[in-house]
Design an enzyme around this catalytic site. Structure first.
Site, PDB file in Angstrom:
ATOM      1  N   TYR A 242      31.955  30.828  38.407  1.00 19.76           N
ATOM      2  CA  TYR A 242      31.876  31.925  37.429  1.00 19.76           C
ATOM      3  C   TYR A 242      31.535  31.447  36.021  1.00 19.76           C
ATOM      4  O   TYR A 242      30.479  31.781  35.480  1.00 19.76           O
ATOM      5  CB  TYR A 242      33.193  32.714  37.407  1.00 19.76           C
ATOM      6  CG  TYR A 242      33.536  33.360  38.724  1.00 19.76           C
ATOM      7  CD1 TYR A 242      33.017  34.606  39.065  1.00 19.76           C
ATOM      8  CD2 TYR A 242      34.370  32.718  39.638  1.00 19.76           C
ATOM      9  CE1 TYR A 242      33.328  35.203  40.275  1.00 19.76           C
ATOM     10  CE2 TYR A 242      34.686  33.316  40.854  1.00 19.76           C
ATOM     11  CZ  TYR A 242      34.157  34.553  41.168  1.00 19.76           C
ATOM     12  OH  TYR A 242      34.459  35.135  42.365  1.00 19.76           O
TER      13      TYR A 242
ATOM     14  N   LYS B 130      42.644  36.923  36.935  1.00 17.06           N
ATOM     15  CA  LYS B 130      43.340  37.794  37.880  1.00 17.06           C
ATOM     16  C   LYS B 130      44.822  37.953  37.526  1.00 17.06           C
ATOM     17  O   LYS B 130      45.447  38.929  37.947  1.00 17.06           O
ATOM     18  CB  LYS B 130      43.165  37.278  39.316  1.00 17.06           C
ATOM     19  CG  LYS B 130      41.708  37.053  39.737  1.00 17.06           C
ATOM     20  CD  LYS B 130      40.814  38.223  39.443  1.00 17.06           C
ATOM     21  CE  LYS B 130      39.366  38.087  39.854  1.00 17.06           C
ATOM     22  NZ  LYS B 130      38.634  36.898  39.436  1.00 17.06           N
TER      23      LYS B 130
ATOM     24  N   TYR C 290      25.963  33.407  45.308  1.00 13.82           N
ATOM     25  CA  TYR C 290      27.392  33.258  45.034  1.00 13.82           C
ATOM     26  C   TYR C 290      27.906  31.887  45.498  1.00 13.82           C
ATOM     27  O   TYR C 290      27.695  31.480  46.640  1.00 13.82           O
ATOM     28  CB  TYR C 290      28.195  34.353  45.745  1.00 13.82           C
ATOM     29  CG  TYR C 290      29.672  34.255  45.469  1.00 13.82           C
ATOM     30  CD1 TYR C 290      30.210  34.778  44.302  1.00 13.82           C
ATOM     31  CD2 TYR C 290      30.525  33.591  46.348  1.00 13.82           C
ATOM     32  CE1 TYR C 290      31.564  34.661  44.025  1.00 13.82           C
ATOM     33  CE2 TYR C 290      31.878  33.472  46.081  1.00 13.82           C
ATOM     34  CZ  TYR C 290      32.385  34.001  44.917  1.00 13.82           C
ATOM     35  OH  TYR C 290      33.722  33.881  44.636  1.00 13.82           O
TER      36      TYR C 290
HETATM   37  C1  LIG Z   1      37.114  36.863  39.594  1.00 13.66           C
HETATM   38  C2  LIG Z   1      36.578  35.974  38.543  1.00 13.66           C
HETATM   39  C3  LIG Z   1      35.616  36.423  37.615  1.00 13.66           C
HETATM   40  C4  LIG Z   1      34.972  37.769  37.696  1.00 13.66           C
HETATM   41  O1  LIG Z   1      35.821  38.801  37.331  1.00 13.66           O
HETATM   42  P1  LIG Z   1      35.527  40.271  37.914  1.00 13.66           P
HETATM   43  O2  LIG Z   1      36.612  41.089  37.351  1.00 13.66           O
HETATM   44  O3  LIG Z   1      35.591  40.122  39.413  1.00 13.66           O
HETATM   45  O4  LIG Z   1      34.186  40.680  37.475  1.00 13.66           O
HETATM   46  C5  LIG Z   1      35.217  35.566  36.623  1.00 13.66           C
HETATM   47  N1  LIG Z   1      35.706  34.316  36.543  1.00 13.66           N
HETATM   48  C6  LIG Z   1      36.605  33.844  37.411  1.00 13.66           C
HETATM   49  C7  LIG Z   1      37.070  32.445  37.271  1.00 13.66           C
HETATM   50  C8  LIG Z   1      37.080  34.653  38.449  1.00 13.66           C
HETATM   51  O5  LIG Z   1      37.967  34.158  39.314  1.00 13.66           O
END
Ligand SMILES: *Cc1c(COP(=O)(O)O)cnc(C)c1O
Length: 339
Positions: A280, A49, A254
């Site tokens: 993730y 992000k 999730y």
């Molecule tokens: C938000 C996030 C993702 C996914 O990215 P997107 O752009 O939302 O698909 C992957 N890994 C981590 C650690 C995240 O925080």
């Protein structure tokens, strides 16, 4: 630079390193594996992000905003990095977070949100998080503030630009047959796909879906890529069918850590000293490991796994993930010392 004409604030440590994963690759017996260390972008520990917020918050500053408003899960990495970016730019920050089940003291990303000075508003309904964030923005506007709404996952055309720029870093580092990345709100994958198209860099960007069906995620990624292409004034269009998504690893849903995620986290930690996150990258590397074991990649290929960060969330899963060492090695310290 593809994104050169658009305003950007410097928030991330870039370029992030690309490292070989020799021991993990040998363990899995497949292609040459590499990792793009986007867990090292900085901004209150790092993650994907940070790149997106460089473009989003440049837009916020251009609009004269004084407060960042965004939403996510209680362990949202995006919310934590938005709070850090707001602090760094001298902006206020209000986070609309889904109230965690079970309560307890703040931990992981939520703890960092509080340290970073963000105001937290708890929401109860996952499906209405975005609407709740808009209501907060409206409330701030009525109070004379100038809120800037960062969308869920920091995924819109501006956020996507962060990963167009990341693809340029990757292309400058060499040739990879595949880039494999965790894909959820879709902006990260959209940026990589669009960047490759704009550069004419031949690579297949495979998104391992974290929480949606393949067709839905393909459509989202294509739409986001096209939104960013429009911002860049690029005359091209990405079709959903061109977006490579694998949705076979949704597990328990999730944020639910199952055996696959746990195994991947231990494997990366013990073969490479590489720490993944539970939501993730644990799931995405678990999926990649399974695909490699099934022979999905030619041995001579180079595969780049993007580590998108998320490490603070690990500390909210201590009960599930801890105890692994104790289970494998029950000898107490005192018995070792006596030998
Ligand atoms: C938000 C996030 C993702 C996914 O990215 P997107 O752009 O939302 O698909 C992957 N890994 C981590 C650690 C995240 O925080």
């Amino acid at each position: 630079m593809l994104t050169g004409a658009l305003p950007r604030v410097n928030l991330a440590h870039l370029p992030t390193p690309i490292e070989p994963l020799k021991r993990l690759g040998a363990e899995l017996g497949g292609p040459r594996l590499y990792v793009k260390r986007d867990d090292l972008t900085g901004l209150a520990t790092g993650g994907n992000k940070a790149r997106k917020l460089e473009f989003l918050l440049a837009d916020a500053l251009a609009q004269g905003a004084d407060t960042v408003v965004t939403c996510g899960a209680a362990q949202s990495n995006q919310a934590r990095q938005a709070a850090a970016a707001a602090a760094r730019l001298g902006l206020g920050c209000v986070l609309v977070l889904l109230r965690p089940a079970g309560g307890g003291p703040p931990q992981g990303n939520w703890l960092l949100d509080e340290l970073l000075g963000a105001e937290i508003r708890w929401a109860e309904d996952w499906t209405r998080l975005g609407a709740a964030a808009e209501a907060v923005a409206e409330e701030l506007r009525e109070a004379g503030r100038k809120p800037y709404l960062v969308p869920y996952g920091a995924s819109n055309g501006y956020g996507v630009l962060g990963y167009v720029a990341a693809l340029e870093e990757i292309a400058a580092a060499g040739r990879f047959g595949h880039i494999v990345v965790a894909s959820s709100s879709g902006g990260t994958q959209a940026g990589l796909v669009l960047g490759a198209r704009l550069l004419g860099y031949p690579v297949r960007v495979l998104g391992i879906s974290i929480d949606s069906g393949a067709a839905e995620l393909q459509a989202t990624v294509a739409e986001l890529a096209n939104e960013a292409a429009a911002l860049l004034g690029a005359n091209l269009s990405v079709r959903p069918a061109e977006v490579a998504v694998n949705a076979d690893y949704l597990g328990g849903g999730y944020g639910v850590v199952g055996e696959r995620e746990r195994e991947a986290i231990l494997l990366a930690a013990r073969t490479e000293g590489l720490v993944l996150d539970p939501v993730y990258t644990g799931r995405a590397l678990g999926g990649l490991a399974d695909l490699i074991r099934r022979g999905a990649f030619p041995r001579e290929e180079s595969v780049l796994f993007v580590h998108t960060g998320g490490i603070p969330a690990l500390f909210a899963y201590a009960e599930l993930l801890g105890g692994a060492q104790a289970a494998g090695n029950p000898r107490p310290v005192s018995s070792v010392l006596l030998e």
